[in-house]
Scaffold this motif. Structure first.
Motif, PDB file in Angstrom:
ATOM      1  N   GLY A   1       0.891  -1.021   0.114  1.00  9.68           N
ATOM      2  CA  GLY A   1       0.521  -0.173   0.245  1.00  9.68           C
ATOM      3  C   GLY A   1       0.757   1.500  -0.080  1.00  9.68           C
ATOM      4  N   VAL A   2       1.215   1.993  -1.357  1.00  9.20           N
ATOM      5  CA  VAL A   2       1.562   3.145  -0.936  1.00  9.20           C
ATOM      6  C   VAL A   2       1.155   4.312  -1.535  1.00  9.20           C
ATOM      7  CG1 VAL A   2       4.025   4.238  -2.442  1.00  9.20           C
ATOM      8  CG2 VAL A   2       3.954   1.539  -1.653  1.00  9.20           C
ATOM      9  N   SER A   3      -0.085   4.506  -2.759  1.00  6.74           N
ATOM     10  CA  SER A   3      -0.390   5.381  -3.941  1.00  6.74           C
ATOM     11  C   SER A   3       1.012   6.197  -4.193  1.00  6.74           C
ATOM     12  CB  SER A   3      -0.797   6.042  -2.537  1.00  6.74           C
ATOM     13  OG  SER A   3      -0.228   7.341  -1.444  1.00  6.74           O
ATOM     14  N   ASP A   4       0.695   7.600  -4.385  1.00 12.27           N
ATOM     15  CA  ASP A   4       1.333   8.581  -4.594  1.00 12.27           C
ATOM     16  C   ASP A   4       2.244   9.470  -3.707  1.00 12.27           C
ATOM     17  OD1 ASP A   4      -1.147   9.915  -4.591  1.00 12.27           O
ATOM     18  OD2 ASP A   4      -0.357  11.393  -6.247  1.00 12.27           O
ATOM     19  N   MET A   5       1.828   9.135  -2.934  1.00 11.51           N
ATOM     20  CA  MET A   5       2.233  10.279  -0.625  1.00 11.51           C
ATOM     21  C   MET A   5       3.276   9.273  -0.524  1.00 11.51           C
ATOM     22  SD  MET A   5      -1.797  11.721  -0.724  1.00 11.51           S
ATOM     23  CE  MET A   5      -0.674  12.657   0.276  1.00 11.51           C
ATOM     24  N   VAL A   6       4.536   9.760  -0.838  1.00  9.24           N
ATOM     25  CA  VAL A   6       5.600   8.749   0.378  1.00  9.24           C
ATOM     26  C   VAL A   6       5.991   8.963   0.803  1.00  9.24           C
ATOM     27  CG1 VAL A   6       5.502   7.857  -2.356  1.00  9.24           C
ATOM     28  CG2 VAL A   6       6.861   9.738  -2.270  1.00  9.24           C
ATOM     29  N   GLY A   7       5.378   9.818   1.353  1.00  6.55           N
ATOM     30  CA  GLY A   7       6.432  10.167   2.679  1.00  6.55           C
ATOM     31  C   GLY A   7       6.617   8.867   3.532  1.00  6.55           C
ATOM     32  N   ALA A   8       5.926   8.252   4.068  1.00 10.78           N
ATOM     33  CA  ALA A   8       6.028   7.309   4.840  1.00 10.78           C
ATOM     34  C   ALA A   8       7.310   5.525   4.086  1.00 10.78           C
ATOM     35  CB  ALA A   8       4.912   6.126   5.502  1.00 10.78           C
ATOM     36  N   GLN A   9       7.091   6.144   2.942  1.00  5.82           N
ATOM     37  CA  GLN A   9       7.860   5.298   2.372  1.00  5.82           C
ATOM     38  C   GLN A   9       9.518   5.468   2.097  1.00  5.82           C
ATOM     39  OE1 GLN A   9       5.218   5.535   1.356  1.00  5.82           O
ATOM     40  NE2 GLN A   9       4.649   3.646   1.350  1.00  5.82           N
ATOM     41  N   ILE A  10       9.240   7.163   2.523  1.00  2.00           N
ATOM     42  CA  ILE A  10      10.656   7.808   2.321  1.00  2.00           C
ATOM     43  C   ILE A  10      11.248   7.115   3.981  1.00  2.00           C
ATOM     44  CG2 ILE A  10      12.489   9.858   2.536  1.00  2.00           C
ATOM     45  CD1 ILE A  10      10.665  10.959   0.238  1.00  2.00           C
ATOM     46  N   ALA A  11      10.619   7.215   4.477  1.00  2.00           N
ATOM     47  CA  ALA A  11      11.496   7.015   6.191  1.00  2.00           C
ATOM     48  C   ALA A  11      11.770   6.104   6.441  1.00  2.00           C
ATOM     49  CB  ALA A  11       9.996   7.504   7.000  1.00  2.00           C
ATOM     50  N   PHE A  12      10.660   4.629   5.730  1.00  2.00           N
ATOM     51  CA  PHE A  12      11.352   2.995   5.604  1.00  2.00           C
ATOM     52  C   PHE A  12      12.232   3.636   4.472  1.00  2.00           C
ATOM     53  CE2 PHE A  12       6.259   2.063   5.748  1.00  2.00           C
ATOM     54  CZ  PHE A  12       6.438   2.095   7.084  1.00  2.00           C
ATOM     55  N   ALA A  13      12.529   4.350   3.866  1.00  2.00           N
ATOM     56  CA  ALA A  13      14.163   3.666   3.395  1.00  2.00           C
ATOM     57  C   ALA A  13      15.023   3.991   4.097  1.00  2.00           C
ATOM     58  CB  ALA A  13      14.216   4.319   1.821  1.00  2.00           C
ATOM     59  N   GLY A  14      14.942   5.245   4.323  1.00  2.00           N
ATOM     60  CA  GLY A  14      15.630   6.006   5.440  1.00  2.00           C
ATOM     61  C   GLY A  14      16.117   4.715   6.634  1.00  2.00           C
ATOM     62  N   GLN A  15      15.299   4.280   7.198  1.00  2.00           N
ATOM     63  CA  GLN A  15      14.658   3.680   8.132  1.00  2.00           C
ATOM     64  C   GLN A  15      16.076   1.764   7.645  1.00  2.00           C
ATOM     65  OE1 GLN A  15      11.357   2.787   9.347  1.00  2.00           O
ATOM     66  NE2 GLN A  15      11.241   4.939  10.427  1.00  2.00           N
ATOM     67  N   VAL A  16      15.968   1.198   6.875  1.00  2.00           N
ATOM     68  CA  VAL A  16      16.802   0.270   6.542  1.00  2.00           C
ATOM     69  C   VAL A  16      17.964   0.453   6.333  1.00  2.00           C
ATOM     70  CG1 VAL A  16      13.928  -0.773   5.378  1.00  2.00           C
ATOM     71  CG2 VAL A  16      15.690   0.028   4.217  1.00  2.00           C
ATOM     72  N   GLY A  17      18.152   1.760   5.087  1.00  2.00           N
ATOM     73  CA  GLY A  17      19.300   2.585   4.827  1.00  2.00           C
ATOM     74  C   GLY A  17      19.555   0.903   3.633  1.00  2.00           C
ATOM     75  N   PRO A  18      21.121   1.580   3.093  1.00  2.00           N
ATOM     76  CA  PRO A  18      21.483   1.046   1.484  1.00  2.00           C
ATOM     77  C   PRO A  18      21.829  -0.219   2.027  1.00  2.00           C
ATOM     78  CG  PRO A  18      23.364   2.652   3.100  1.00  2.00           C
ATOM     79  CD  PRO A  18      22.482   2.685   3.848  1.00  2.00           C
ATOM     80  N   THR A  19      22.384  -0.695   3.248  1.00  2.00           N
ATOM     81  CA  THR A  19      22.269  -2.386   3.080  1.00  2.00           C
ATOM     82  C   THR A  19      20.781  -3.079   2.915  1.00  2.00           C
ATOM     83  OG1 THR A  19      22.333  -2.352   5.125  1.00  2.00           O
ATOM     84  CG2 THR A  19      24.322  -1.950   4.017  1.00  2.00           C
ATOM     85  N   GLY A  20      19.889  -2.325   2.974  1.00  2.00           N
ATOM     86  CA  GLY A  20      18.621  -3.179   3.597  1.00  2.00           C
ATOM     87  C   GLY A  20      18.138  -3.243   2.367  1.00  2.00           C
ATOM     88  N   ARG A  21      16.330  -3.406   2.322  1.00  2.00           N
ATOM     89  CA  ARG A  21      15.553  -3.842   0.206  1.00  2.00           C
ATOM     90  C   ARG A  21      14.293  -3.537   1.101  1.00  2.00           C
ATOM     91  NH1 ARG A  21      17.503  -9.060  -1.849  1.00  2.00           N
ATOM     92  NH2 ARG A  21      17.849  -9.066  -0.150  1.00  2.00           N
TER      93      ARG A  21
END
Length: 381
Positions: free
Chosen positions: A207-227
């Motif tokens: 569940g993403v939609s086009d409003m991706v504030g939560a997704q940007i936060a998730f990306a920051g939390q998993v970091g470059p070694t996450g997926r």
């Protein structure tokens, strides 16, 4: 007879819950603290005229500009009275005064309530010279009576007192049609201090939609070694989200919805969300569906550490399509409980049936009926 006796603990909790955010100010109040946004300070004289017996001891302004005056002049019958103006960081230092949020905005109100939760919660009266603009819906007065045994079963599975209170409050809010019974957690939606994405995680984001504030936060939390594998069924929303998320290479967005099995379905597309429809029609979009188990197998994922599901009422189907993944990897789960009333029962019971060791918590993050979340994790040995 036995079923009613078994339901008594939850029913007693529901009956004893106070309305935490009532609309309207009791005439019995005397000394108060008013919370008000900076743009609405001009409403104060009108408010004071409506409640002449109120003694406003302090104004707390959540969006207080830097350098703004630290007092507000209110006209009186004899002379103007200066009221101290402070930021809401002072909420925890004034327990002696009842709190009133004047002309509340739902987002700012939620932020204030989260801050109040840090200091132990409490009642916050709402007044705004208008009908309540949020926090109301048609009531379901017989909801508990129809589902008492299953609601009690979930209540008994919850791991802590805060979760049990929130769960009972969700039921009372549905029964009365008033979200003011729901206590807000100190953290926001998807932001549980333990049950959330971590550095290096492999995450499924449903569940993403086009409003991706939560997704940007998730990306920051998993970091470059996450997926992260994210899923948005509406093509135009997925395209817009994919462009915004391009700077975060750890995030891969799939144009598909999550379901029990692979296929297609008609989706009604709203401005910032979508949901599966019974049939194709005007305003619907034909979208692809995929299961989490299919994705894990086809992508060759060696593990899944966290699954978040906010899929507009399709959470149970998505969980059924992830049964092998959940049993094998026992990921942390962040699952929305608020899209359908029956989700309060079906989702926690299904999660527990897959992995009995899951520790279940429930938290709420808004001043409306949205953002009640089930959090689940298997405690580390």
């Amino acid at each position: 007879m036995n079923r009613n006796a078994d339901a008594a603990p939850l029913l007693e909790r529901i009956n004893g819950l106070p309305l935490l955010r009532p609309w309207g100010v009791p005439r019995s109040l005397r000394q108060v603290c008013c919370v008000i946004c900076h743009e609405h300070l001009g409403f104060l004289p009108r408010f004071c005229a409506a409640y002449p017996d109120l003694d406003i001891r302090m104004l707390m302004v959540p969006d207080l500009p830097e350098g703004a005056p630290r007092s507000f002049s209110l006209p009186g019958p004899d002379h103007a009275r200066e009221i101290p103006v402070r930021g809401v960081e002072r909420l925890g230092t004034t327990p002696q005064w009842a709190k009133i949020f004047l002309v509340p905005d739902v987002v700012m109100l939620a932020a204030v309530c989260r801050l109040m939760a840090v200091y132990g919660g409490g009642m916050l009266y709402l007044d705004g010279f208008r009908e309540p603009p949020f926090g109301r819906r048609p009531p379901l007065p017989d909801f508990f009576a129809r589902h008492a045994s299953r609601l009690q079963a979930v209540f008994d599975l919850l791991a802590d007192e805060a979760s049990r209170t929130t769960y009972a409050a969700r039921i009372k809010a549905l029964m009365t049609g008033d979200a003011g019974y729901l206590p807000l957690a100190p953290h926001g939606e998807y932001e549980h201090p333990r049950i959330r994405p971590r550095p290096g995680d492999i995450m499924i984001d449903g569940g993403v939609s086009d409003m991706v504030g939560a997704q940007i936060a998730f990306a920051g939390q998993v970091g470059p070694t996450g997926r992260i594998h994210g899923f948005e069924p509406i093509p135009w929303m997925a395209d817009a989200a994919r462009k915004t998320l391009a700077p975060w290479p750890c995030y891969r967005l799939h144009t598909a919805g999550l379901a029990e099995r692979r296929g297609q379905a008609a989706f009604a597309s709203l401005r910032d969300s979508s949901h599966i429809c019974a049939a194709d029609g005007d305003g619907t979009v034909r979208c692809e569906l995929v299961s989490i188990d299919d994705v894990v197998r086809e992508e060759g994922l060696e593990r899944v550490d966290c699954i978040k599901l906010d899929v507009e009422g399709a959470e149970l189907g998505a969980l059924r399509g992830a049964e092998a993944t959940i049993r094998r990897f026992r990921p942390r789960l962040v699952i929305c409980l608020y899209h359908r009333p029956e989700d309060l029962m079906t989702l926690p019971l299904h999660v527990k049936s897959l992995v009995p060791e899951y520790r279940l918590e429930v938290a709420h993050a808004s001043c409306d009926f949205t953002d009640t979340i089930l959090y689940a994790e298997v405690p580390e040995a």
